[in-house]
Design an enzyme around this catalytic site. Structure first.
Site, PDB file in Angstrom:
ATOM      1  N   GLU A 117       0.443  -1.032  -0.159  1.00  0.00           N
ATOM      2  CA  GLU A 117      -0.044   0.149  -0.275  1.00  0.00           C
ATOM      3  C   GLU A 117       1.003   1.409   0.065  1.00  0.00           C
ATOM      4  O   GLU A 117       2.408   1.324   0.618  1.00  0.00           O
ATOM      5  CB  GLU A 117      -0.648  -0.209   1.203  1.00  0.00           C
ATOM      6  CG  GLU A 117      -1.529   0.845   1.678  1.00  0.00           C
ATOM      7  CD  GLU A 117      -2.098   1.100   2.789  1.00  0.00           C
ATOM      8  OE1 GLU A 117      -1.844   0.898   4.223  1.00  0.00           O
ATOM      9  OE2 GLU A 117      -3.552   1.374   3.281  1.00  0.00           O
TER      10      GLU A 117
ATOM     11  N   ASN B 246      -7.068   6.034  -1.896  1.00  0.00           N
ATOM     12  CA  ASN B 246      -6.257   4.902  -1.749  1.00  0.00           C
ATOM     13  C   ASN B 246      -6.116   3.842  -2.120  1.00  0.00           C
ATOM     14  O   ASN B 246      -6.924   3.464  -2.334  1.00  0.00           O
ATOM     15  CB  ASN B 246      -6.113   4.465  -0.180  1.00  0.00           C
ATOM     16  CG  ASN B 246      -4.688   3.731   0.235  1.00  0.00           C
ATOM     17  OD1 ASN B 246      -4.847   3.153  -0.755  1.00  0.00           O
ATOM     18  ND2 ASN B 246      -4.598   4.175   1.517  1.00  0.00           N
TER      19      ASN B 246
ATOM     20  N   LYS C  46      -8.775   1.178  -2.207  1.00  0.00           N
ATOM     21  CA  LYS C  46      -9.397   1.152  -0.694  1.00  0.00           C
ATOM     22  C   LYS C  46     -10.897   1.159  -0.261  1.00  0.00           C
ATOM     23  O   LYS C  46     -11.002   3.025   0.117  1.00  0.00           O
ATOM     24  CB  LYS C  46      -8.281   1.354   0.204  1.00  0.00           C
ATOM     25  CG  LYS C  46      -8.524   1.182   1.794  1.00  0.00           C
ATOM     26  CD  LYS C  46      -7.401   1.657   2.200  1.00  0.00           C
ATOM     27  CE  LYS C  46      -6.699   0.855   3.991  1.00  0.00           C
ATOM     28  NZ  LYS C  46      -5.457   2.142   4.152  1.00  0.00           N
TER      29      LYS C  46
ATOM     30  N   GLU D  16      -6.670   8.652   7.053  1.00  0.00           N
ATOM     31  CA  GLU D  16      -6.897   8.123   5.392  1.00  0.00           C
ATOM     32  C   GLU D  16      -8.252   8.726   5.460  1.00  0.00           C
ATOM     33  O   GLU D  16      -8.351   8.868   4.338  1.00  0.00           O
ATOM     34  CB  GLU D  16      -7.149   6.800   5.508  1.00  0.00           C
ATOM     35  CG  GLU D  16      -5.478   6.194   5.867  1.00  0.00           C
ATOM     36  CD  GLU D  16      -5.179   4.678   5.648  1.00  0.00           C
ATOM     37  OE1 GLU D  16      -6.644   4.089   4.350  1.00  0.00           O
ATOM     38  OE2 GLU D  16      -5.025   3.737   6.420  1.00  0.00           O
TER      39      GLU D  16
ATOM     40  N   CYS E  93      -4.644  -3.037   3.040  1.00  0.00           N
ATOM     41  CA  CYS E  93      -4.358  -3.004   3.797  1.00  0.00           C
ATOM     42  C   CYS E  93      -5.788  -3.351   5.232  1.00  0.00           C
ATOM     43  O   CYS E  93      -6.321  -4.525   4.918  1.00  0.00           O
ATOM     44  CB  CYS E  93      -4.000  -1.811   4.632  1.00  0.00           C
ATOM     45  SG  CYS E  93      -2.781  -2.119   6.298  1.00  0.00           S
TER      46      CYS E  93
ATOM     47  N   ASN F 164       0.420  -0.872   5.589  1.00  0.00           N
ATOM     48  CA  ASN F 164       1.427  -0.756   5.917  1.00  0.00           C
ATOM     49  C   ASN F 164       0.662  -0.890   7.621  1.00  0.00           C
ATOM     50  O   ASN F 164      -0.726   0.311   7.907  1.00  0.00           O
ATOM     51  CB  ASN F 164       1.024   1.339   5.587  1.00  0.00           C
ATOM     52  CG  ASN F 164       1.835   1.965   4.706  1.00  0.00           C
ATOM     53  OD1 ASN F 164       2.948   2.275   4.731  1.00  0.00           O
ATOM     54  ND2 ASN F 164       1.390   1.368   3.927  1.00  0.00           N
TER      55      ASN F 164
HETATM   56  N1  CDT Z   1      -2.994   1.514   6.318  1.00  0.00           N
HETATM   57  C1  CDT Z   1      -4.148   1.020   7.427  1.00  0.00           C
HETATM   58  O1  CDT Z   1      -5.337   0.097   6.511  1.00  0.00           O
HETATM   59  N2  CDT Z   1      -3.557   0.798   8.700  1.00  0.00           N
HETATM   60  C2  CDT Z   1      -4.378  -0.642   9.699  1.00  0.00           C
HETATM   61  C3  CDT Z   1      -3.868  -0.154  11.200  1.00  0.00           C
HETATM   62  C4  CDT Z   1      -4.446  -0.883  12.118  1.00  0.00           C
HETATM   63  S1  CDT Z   1      -6.135   0.143  12.279  1.00  0.00           S
HETATM   64  C5  CDT Z   1      -7.255   0.063  13.301  1.00  0.00           C
HETATM   65  C6  CDT Z   1      -4.563  -2.128   9.140  1.00  0.00           C
HETATM   66  O2  CDT Z   1      -5.501  -2.084   9.165  1.00  0.00           O
HETATM   67  O3  CDT Z   1      -3.542  -2.915   9.579  1.00  0.00           O
END
Ligand code: CDT
Length: 340
Positions: free
Chosen positions: A53, A118, A134, A155, A188, A213
């Site tokens: 991502e 995204n 996304k 985001e 993600c 990420n």
């Molecule tokens: N980039 C991304 O979506 N990261 C989220 C962080 C945690 S959100 C509670 C993920 O789901 O890995």
């Protein structure tokens, strides 16, 4: 006849917000690292590589960025003809993939007339075959606080929720015999939601491609105990990442390729690793060994999806959609009335 394919996850290590001693982003350095990963894939005859991502920059939604020019510098505009992100910061990457004949799934922040998303794009032979935006945007619109060491997840501030749904697609470039692979993309946080996986499962997905990420330590975000040991927190984040990917690969009888942006961005914001290739029975068949740039390669046989798709998860025989209405009727929980 088996349908063999050599695939890879390209794990990408630390990327800082600014280059050393300057207020500019380290774009050319990142680009050469990504091209090195492509060349490593070529040496091993890999046909499809999944990148993370927001591959080309640091994970900027962790910062509250009020400077419009800086925020804009993280976004890419797609070329109208090829559908590929085309700025000088990224074009050499796509050109090299095309020269090497490698298909890539790559994430980037997309600026479009419809809004900012995204996005992950599937690029094959110099053309974007399709893209995914996304759907599940985690975090908050407002920052948790303005402490410079806090990991925010903005985001919802910087992107609109994806508007393209979960569209599986065929990849003729990877055809083996008479049948092209059926591919899906998630980004993600999407991987934590069974709903998206099932939409792809119902289209017969055979390879799920996921870049991410994921913060290793963010008590404000996870709602975890702020005194939790950092090693325990990292292990937990990695455990949940593997849990959802292995479980959903199994219940949808699909291979899954996960590619991490990982390492300590700016020397202080840690992202987990966990790049891996999972088979349709939920087993990890290859995974990362480092917490930096690394190519994780596996030979897969797409026909291995048939075991799950024709038996345990033969959807047409066993699913009962007449009982699943609540899933599309509401987003949040409605508890049954309390018994007095
Ligand atoms: N980039 C991304 O979506 N990261 C989220 C962080 C945690 S959100 C509670 C993920 O789901 O890995």
């Amino acid at each position: 006849m088996p349908r063999h394919l050599r695939v890879a996850a390209a794990q990408v290590g630390r990327i800082d917000r600014f280059s050393d001693q300057s207020n500019t982003a380290p774009r050319s350095e990142v680009l050469s690292r990504l091209i090195a990963l492509l060349e490593a894939a070529d040496k091993q005859s890999v046909k499809l590589v999944v990148f993370p991502e927001i591959t080309f920059t640091t994970f900027f939604p962790r910062y509250l960025i009020n400077d419009e020019a800086e925020l804009d510098s993280f976004f890419e505009v797609e070329d109208a003809e090829t559908g590929i992100a085309s700025s000088p910061n990224v074009k050499p990457f796509f050109d090299r993939a095309s020269q090497l004949g490698i298909d890539v799934v790559v994430g980037y922040a997309e600026k479009s007339p419809e809004g900012n998303y995204n996005t992950a794009s599937y690029v094959s032979n110099g053309q974007a075959l399709t893209k995914y935006r996304k759907v599940h945007l985690p975090g908050t619109f407002e920052p948790f606080n303005d402490h410079p060491d806090t990991t925010n997840q903005l985001e919802k501030r910087y992107f609109k929720p994806g508007n393209l749904g979960f569209q599986a697609f065929r990849v003729p470039n990877l055809r083996h015999g008479t049948k092209s692979p059926i591919v899906g993309m998630l980004i993600c946080n999407d991987r934590r939601w069974a709903e998206g996986w099932r939409c792809y499962g119902l289209q017969g997905v055979e390879i799920m491609c996921i870049g991410y990420n994921t913060v290793a330590w963010a008590p404000e975000l996870w709602g975890a105990d702020p005194n939790m040991d950092r090693d325990v927190a990292r292990q937990d984040a990695l455990f949940h990442h593997k849990l959802v990917c292995q479980a959903n690969a199994y219940t949808n009888a699909t291979f899954c390729i996960t590619a991490a942006r990982c390492g300590w961005d700016d020397g202080k914001f840690e992202l987990i690793t966990g790049s891996m290739i999972i088979d349709p029975e939920g087993h990890i068949v290859a995974e990362n060994k480092t917490d930096g740039d690394e190519l994780i390669v596996a030979d897969i046989d797409l026909d291995a999806c048939q075991q799950g798709k024709t038996r345990t998860f033969a959807f047409e025989k066993h699913r009962r959609p007449e009982h699943y209405g609540v899933i599309v009727e509401r987003a949040g929980v409605v508890e049954p009335p309390e018994v007095l």
